[in-house]
Design an enzyme around this catalytic site. Structure first.
Site, PDB file in Angstrom:
ATOM      1  N   ARG A  88       0.024   7.403 -11.020  1.00 43.67           N
ATOM      2  CA  ARG A  88      -0.501   8.721 -10.672  1.00 43.67           C
ATOM      3  C   ARG A  88       0.499   9.825 -11.009  1.00 43.67           C
ATOM      4  O   ARG A  88       0.200  10.994 -10.783  1.00 43.67           O
ATOM      5  CB  ARG A  88      -0.754   8.765  -9.165  1.00 43.67           C
ATOM      6  CG  ARG A  88      -2.217   8.826  -8.766  1.00 43.67           C
ATOM      7  CD  ARG A  88      -2.214   8.805  -7.256  1.00 43.67           C
ATOM      8  NE  ARG A  88      -3.429   9.212  -6.648  1.00 43.67           N
ATOM      9  CZ  ARG A  88      -4.404   8.378  -6.284  1.00 43.67           C
ATOM     10  NH1 ARG A  88      -4.333   7.108  -6.585  1.00 43.67           N
ATOM     11  NH2 ARG A  88      -5.442   8.832  -5.634  1.00 43.67           N
ATOM     12  N   ARG A 122     -19.052  10.715   1.398  1.00 41.29           N
ATOM     13  CA  ARG A 122     -18.668   9.320   1.184  1.00 41.29           C
ATOM     14  C   ARG A 122     -18.558   8.527   2.489  1.00 41.29           C
ATOM     15  O   ARG A 122     -18.010   8.999   3.474  1.00 41.29           O
ATOM     16  CB  ARG A 122     -17.316   9.283   0.445  1.00 41.29           C
ATOM     17  CG  ARG A 122     -16.757   7.878   0.290  1.00 41.29           C
ATOM     18  CD  ARG A 122     -15.898   7.728  -0.910  1.00 41.29           C
ATOM     19  NE  ARG A 122     -14.644   8.477  -0.847  1.00 41.29           N
ATOM     20  CZ  ARG A 122     -13.777   8.488  -1.853  1.00 41.29           C
ATOM     21  NH1 ARG A 122     -14.024   7.832  -2.967  1.00 41.29           N
ATOM     22  NH2 ARG A 122     -12.667   9.189  -1.749  1.00 41.29           N
ATOM     23  N   ARG A 162      -5.601  16.987  -2.392  1.00 44.00           N
ATOM     24  CA  ARG A 162      -5.639  15.845  -3.304  1.00 44.00           C
ATOM     25  C   ARG A 162      -5.961  16.295  -4.723  1.00 44.00           C
ATOM     26  O   ARG A 162      -5.356  15.829  -5.684  1.00 44.00           O
ATOM     27  CB  ARG A 162      -6.678  14.821  -2.816  1.00 44.00           C
ATOM     28  CG  ARG A 162      -6.184  14.044  -1.608  1.00 44.00           C
ATOM     29  CD  ARG A 162      -7.295  13.414  -0.820  1.00 44.00           C
ATOM     30  NE  ARG A 162      -8.066  12.448  -1.561  1.00 44.00           N
ATOM     31  CZ  ARG A 162      -9.287  12.042  -1.212  1.00 44.00           C
ATOM     32  NH1 ARG A 162      -9.859  12.541  -0.144  1.00 44.00           N
ATOM     33  NH2 ARG A 162      -9.916  11.144  -1.911  1.00 44.00           N
TER      34      ARG A 162
HETATM   35  P1  ADP Z   1      -8.687   8.978  -4.265  1.00 47.55           P
HETATM   36  O1  ADP Z   1      -8.566   8.538  -5.697  1.00 47.55           O
HETATM   37  O2  ADP Z   1     -10.120   9.160  -3.835  1.00 47.55           O
HETATM   38  O3  ADP Z   1      -7.830  10.168  -3.936  1.00 47.55           O
HETATM   39  P2  ADP Z   1      -7.239   6.582  -3.345  1.00 47.55           P
HETATM   40  O4  ADP Z   1      -7.915   5.628  -2.441  1.00 47.55           O
HETATM   41  O5  ADP Z   1      -6.964   6.141  -4.747  1.00 47.55           O
HETATM   42  O6  ADP Z   1      -8.159   7.871  -3.299  1.00 47.55           O
HETATM   43  O7  ADP Z   1      -5.851   7.061  -2.709  1.00 47.55           O
HETATM   44  C1  ADP Z   1      -5.765   7.573  -1.409  1.00 47.55           C
HETATM   45  C2  ADP Z   1      -4.339   8.063  -1.123  1.00 47.55           C
HETATM   46  O8  ADP Z   1      -3.404   6.955  -1.262  1.00 47.55           O
HETATM   47  C3  ADP Z   1      -3.772   9.128  -2.048  1.00 47.55           C
HETATM   48  O9  ADP Z   1      -4.185  10.435  -1.674  1.00 47.55           O
HETATM   49  C4  ADP Z   1      -2.255   8.910  -1.861  1.00 47.55           C
HETATM   50  O10 ADP Z   1      -1.800   9.450  -0.640  1.00 47.55           O
HETATM   51  C5  ADP Z   1      -2.132   7.411  -1.772  1.00 47.55           C
HETATM   52  N1  ADP Z   1      -1.909   6.772  -3.101  1.00 47.55           N
HETATM   53  C6  ADP Z   1      -2.744   5.914  -3.737  1.00 47.55           C
HETATM   54  N2  ADP Z   1      -2.236   5.551  -4.929  1.00 47.55           N
HETATM   55  C7  ADP Z   1      -1.042   6.197  -5.059  1.00 47.55           C
HETATM   56  C8  ADP Z   1      -0.038   6.252  -6.063  1.00 47.55           C
HETATM   57  N3  ADP Z   1      -0.157   5.594  -7.221  1.00 47.55           N
HETATM   58  N4  ADP Z   1       1.050   7.033  -5.854  1.00 47.55           N
HETATM   59  C9  ADP Z   1       1.185   7.711  -4.722  1.00 47.55           C
HETATM   60  N5  ADP Z   1       0.282   7.718  -3.733  1.00 47.55           N
HETATM   61  C10 ADP Z   1      -0.826   6.968  -3.884  1.00 47.55           C
END
Ligand code: ADP
Length: 205
Positions: A88, A122, A162
């Site tokens: 990310r 959701r 986000r």
């Molecule tokens: P979405 O894609 O709907 O925002 P996710 O379920 O993928 O939701 O992620 C939820 C939360 O988990 C993110 O807002 C972050 O806080 C954390 N997170 C997930 N993946 C990562 C990552 N690769 N790096 C940092 N934080 C992460």
């Protein structure tokens, strides 16, 4: 084959990932799911994640990279995996190049209006993790019998953070993978099946 899914929050990554792993018969590794499970299990990873996740902030790169590295080292990933939600940030992408360079990066795109509608409607199953939109729900429970709940970070307010973080930190990844010839962008608008067809086509191109 290691496939990465990128895209703004609530673009439908989780839904499409579920279909794609069934089609390709590889494990689905969602960092969001890993973190939510760790929070539930009160592990040290969960404790670290809790400080960030409900505010819509990203957990630190080193923390999430260690968790992904460990997960990818497990036996079921030896023929590949679908990584959903990682990398990310550019730092995460650089770290991944060191231990598991991806073959394809699938980018699912949708506009802000649509994302907001999806995120606020959701519902997630507490048993199998599938997500649904309230407009498509038939009953109170998931097909598997699990209870449906609203994620703590699925509020209009946290969504803004986000999306902002996505635009600032994750969008540059598209350029990173485009330069390496790995990026495939598909529109996330339309039905689940329409989007899935686009994905299959993009993977074959
Ligand atoms: P979405 O894609 O709907 O925002 P996710 O379920 O993928 O939701 O992620 C939820 C939360 O988990 C993110 O807002 C972050 O806080 C954390 N997170 C997930 N993946 C990562 C990552 N690769 N790096 C940092 N934080 C992460």
């Amino acid at each position: 084959m290691l496939i990465i899914l990128v895209g703004p929050p609530a673009a439908g990554k989780g839904t499409q990932a579920g279909k794609l792993v069934e089609y390709l018969n590889i494990p689905h590794i969602s960092t969001g799911d890993i973190l939510r499970q760790s929070i539930k299990d009160k592990t040290s990873l969960g404790e670290a994640a809790l400080l960030y996740i409900n505010k819509g902030e990203l957990v630190p790169d080193e923390v999430i990279t260690a968790a992904v590295k460990e997960r990818l080292s497990q036996r079921d990933c030896k023929n590949g995996a679908l990584l959903d939600g990682y990398p990310r940030t550019i730092r995460q992408a650089e770290a991944l190049e060191e231990f598991a360079p991806p073959d394809v990066v699938l980018d699912i795109d949708a506009d802000r209006e649509n994302l907001l509608k999806r995120v606020t409607g959701r519902r997630v199953c507490d048993k199998c993790g599938l997500s649904f939109h309230i407009d498509n729900l038939k009953g109170q429970n998931c097909r598997c019998g699990g209870n449906l709940y609203i994620r703590d970070d699925d509020t209009a307010e946290v969504f803004e953070t986000r999306l902002d973080n996505y635009q600032r930190l994750t969008l540059p990844l598209k350029q990173y993978y485009l330069k390496r010839g790995k990026l495939r962008t598909v529109s996330g608008e339309g039905t689940r099946d329409e989007v899935f067809e686009r994905i299959i086509k993009a993977l074959k191109d």
